[in-house]
Design a protein around this motif. Sequence first.
Motif, PDB file in Angstrom:
ATOM      1  N   THR A 114       0.978  -1.265  -0.122  1.00  0.00           N
ATOM      2  CA  THR A 114      -0.067  -0.120   0.001  1.00  0.00           C
ATOM      3  C   THR A 114       0.963   1.315   0.164  1.00  0.00           C
ATOM      4  N   VAL A 115       2.007   1.219   0.630  1.00  0.00           N
ATOM      5  CA  VAL A 115       2.767   2.431   0.674  1.00  0.00           C
ATOM      6  C   VAL A 115       3.420   2.691  -0.730  1.00  0.00           C
ATOM      7  N   LEU A 116       3.735   1.536  -1.350  1.00  0.00           N
ATOM      8  CA  LEU A 116       4.334   1.688  -2.688  1.00  0.00           C
ATOM      9  C   LEU A 116       3.154   2.112  -3.624  1.00  0.00           C
ATOM     10  N   PHE A 117       2.225   1.768  -3.435  1.00  0.00           N
ATOM     11  CA  PHE A 117       1.094   2.285  -4.382  1.00  0.00           C
ATOM     12  C   PHE A 117       0.710   3.620  -4.217  1.00  0.00           C
ATOM     13  N   MET A 118       0.602   3.985  -2.861  1.00  0.00           N
ATOM     14  CA  MET A 118       0.413   5.352  -2.657  1.00  0.00           C
ATOM     15  C   MET A 118       1.387   6.215  -3.265  1.00  0.00           C
ATOM     16  N   ALA A 119       2.820   5.821  -3.003  1.00  0.00           N
ATOM     17  CA  ALA A 119       3.956   6.745  -3.288  1.00  0.00           C
ATOM     18  C   ALA A 119       4.067   6.918  -4.835  1.00  0.00           C
ATOM     19  N   SER A 120       3.378   6.124  -5.485  1.00  0.00           N
ATOM     20  CA  SER A 120       3.610   6.015  -7.092  1.00  0.00           C
ATOM     21  C   SER A 120       2.428   6.711  -7.595  1.00  0.00           C
ATOM     22  N   VAL A 121       1.344   6.307  -7.178  1.00  0.00           N
ATOM     23  CA  VAL A 121      -0.217   6.885  -7.902  1.00  0.00           C
ATOM     24  C   VAL A 121      -0.577   7.936  -7.078  1.00  0.00           C
TER      25      VAL A 121
END
Length: 358
Positions: free
Chosen positions: A203-210
């Motif tokens: 979730t952290v990576l998704f939030m950081a990317s999108v």
Amino acid sequence: MIAARPAPVARHGVTGWLRSRLFSTPLNSVVSLITLAVLVWALSPLVQWALIDADWIGTTREACTGEGACWVFISARFETIVYGFYPETERYRVDITLALLVATIAWLMIPRLPAKRWVVIFALVGFPVIAWLLLLGGHFGLPAVPTREWGGLMLTLTVAIVGIVGSLPLGVILALGRRSQMPLVRSLSVVFIEFWRGVPLITVLFMASVMLPLFVPSEVEFDKLLRALIGIMFFWSAYMAEVVRGGLQAIPRGQEEAAKALGLGYWRRMGLIILPQALKLVIPGIVNTFIALFKDTSLVLIIGLFDLLAIIRAGLTDTNWLGFATEGYVFAALMFWIFCFGMSRYSQYIERRLHTGH
């Protein structure tokens, strides 16, 4: 005359090790023999497939004619596995950066080498600047290579090293903040730690990317790799803070009281008395967090970054190499195991070296 006595039991070398560790008692001897038999029975097919019947030489799948593993898939795509999509003519820059990294780590790990303080300063200040200039380019006549062309083992090491180097000091600061007597500092530290520990890394990576680009001005360009690095560093710093806090709580209160009696201020008490002892106690927990961080670098695939595992998986979709998934995954597992096992063994060496008693 005294009668001849039997020779003393060998306690050194291979014979002594076997006698003391595996065949010290009749029960231990039976258990050791059964265990060895099971290992031979279980590992014989693996050795036969991976080494004896394997194919090693060639450039195409036609070279894989045996019934064993086809390591030709790895050798034919080895440069892609290491460098990802980095331009072939510029890969010497990655080699230079890797050589500097290995030399710096080796200098710090070998106890008798001098000037370690200056090497530490270079590792924390000089090396990141040099690596950034070499890998990213765009300066001193070097062609620019955007991070979207990075990949493979190079990207895995980049994410892991930045995450490790960034999460440890930030985790120490958060641990000290959570134990602070100032309510505002303590509250902010608790909120930060509990927030990042309460969400999964995906979730952290998704939030950081999108999601993150939606909250910044459109003219601000936020590199995708940089976003992932910041997210990984914050995420693991929360876990590191709890590991360090456990070490701080294990230190007797008398240590800090004695430091106060000597007239030492807060930061000198922490830097000279408390933290050295606390960090020594939690070396296993710190290294365990580092190992988990290194393995979780494979999750950057979710935001479109091709690390070691993702590059191998991408190679398996090539129609020229269909059917060799086992070899690719075994090689990826072996690479991860080598780095994680190396960190584990070095941490045990540090523990033995710092074990000065209490």
